[in-house]
Design an enzyme around this catalytic site. Structure first.
Site, PDB file in Angstrom:
ATOM      1  CB  CYS A  52      -1.001  -0.022   1.140  1.00 38.33           C
ATOM      2  SG  CYS A  52      -0.330  -0.541   2.715  1.00 38.33           S
ATOM      3  CB  CYS A  86      -1.177   2.135   4.335  1.00 37.33           C
ATOM      4  SG  CYS A  86       0.113   1.003   3.831  1.00 37.33           S
TER       5      CYS A  86
END
Ligand code: N1C
Length: 259
Positions: A89, A167
């Site tokens: 991510c 993320c």
């Protein structure tokens, strides 16, 4: 009767013709061609023929038999629920109005991943599709006359889920030659920025691509970007000349070294 009398070989041919040809002649060439493109791109991405067949079925069920006007965005939920993003991510790369350049950049590198570098994004990039009430065909023209429609809804759902997967550090490539490099009505401004999860994403790096020589920029100078970003997500802006990005692409410069 004649078939059985001639023997096993002919019987096999008849079965093959029945299984392969009959379903194809039931579809219009437009539908068959769209399906073939979907499968070809899916397999080129590295998925097996079996997985691609399942993806096609899940994709198609979202829009066949439905009018393209008044299309519900939730129709693709099942498809995305079955198709998880696999990239780390922290490598998420967004873009707005820099499509060709960003893809040239991410193509040979695995340090950044755009939505078009993921399975469904790469399969559907640049395509148009919709269905019609009362039949199971796929149409590939005039599908975007109403909003939302099957194409815009797909990108909205895909962008939302792609963003929710992000993320750590995320990046975006924006076009510094535009009056508003950041536009809160674009997919990036309207769908991706509000879906960045402050509990997961720590920082956004804006790569502002300019025409000539390096300049300077701040996130605060990019319209409402800083205001639209959830508090708690840091933001840095780096102005980079287009020729420099092109040079990095040509010379295969390692990611971190280009800006
Ligand atoms: O409206 P945009 O750009 O800001 O959208 C780009 C942004 C990217 O970060 C992507 O993750 O939104 C995502 N995205 C796509 O991946 C995508 N592929 C193809 C959004 N739209 C996408 N398309 C088509 O390009 C789609 O039909 C949409 O209308 C355009 C958006 O391009 P943009 O305005 O340059």
């Amino acid at each position: 009767m004649a078939v059985l009398a001639i023997g096993g070989t002919v019987a096999v041919v008849v079965v093959v013709v029945a299984v392969v040809v009959v379903p194809l002649v039931l579809l219009t060439p437009q539908t068959a061609q769209f399906r073939a493109t979907f499968k070809k791109r899916c397999e080129a991405y590295g998925e097996t023929s079996h997985i691609c067949e399942n993806k096609w079925a899940a994709f198609e069920q979202a829009y066949v038999g439905e009018d393209h006007c008044g299309f519900s965005e939730g129709n693709y939920d099942q498809l995305f629920a079955e198709t998880n993003f696999k990239h780390p991510c922290g490598k998420t790369m967004f873009w707005s109005k820099t499509k060709d350049l960003v893809h040239e950049f991410t193509k040979k590198r695995d340090c950044f991943v755009t939505l078009e570098d993921t399975l469904l994004g790469s399969v559907l990039d640049g395509l148009e599709w919709c269905g019609k009430e009362g039949n199971k065909e796929t149409y590939t023209q005039q599908c975007q006359k109403c909003q939302p429609n099957p194409v815009s809804s797909f990108w909205k759902t895909a962008s939302t889920r792609f963003t929710q997967h992000a993320c750590g550090e995320a990046s975006v490539m924006l076009d510094g030659e535009r009056k508003e490099p950041y536009n809160s009505n674009s997919f990036f401004g309207g769908v991706e920025v509000p879906n960045l999860q402050p509990s997961k994403v720590t920082h956004l790096t804006v790569v502002l691509v300019t025409k000539e020589s390096w300049g300077s920029c701040t996130c605060e100078s990019l319209g409402s970007l800083r205001k639209d970003l959830h508090q708690g997500i840091g933001c840095t802006c780096k102005a980079v000349a287009r020729s420099h990005v092109e040079q990095c692409i040509e010379e295969n410069t390692p990611c971190g070294a280009c800006w």
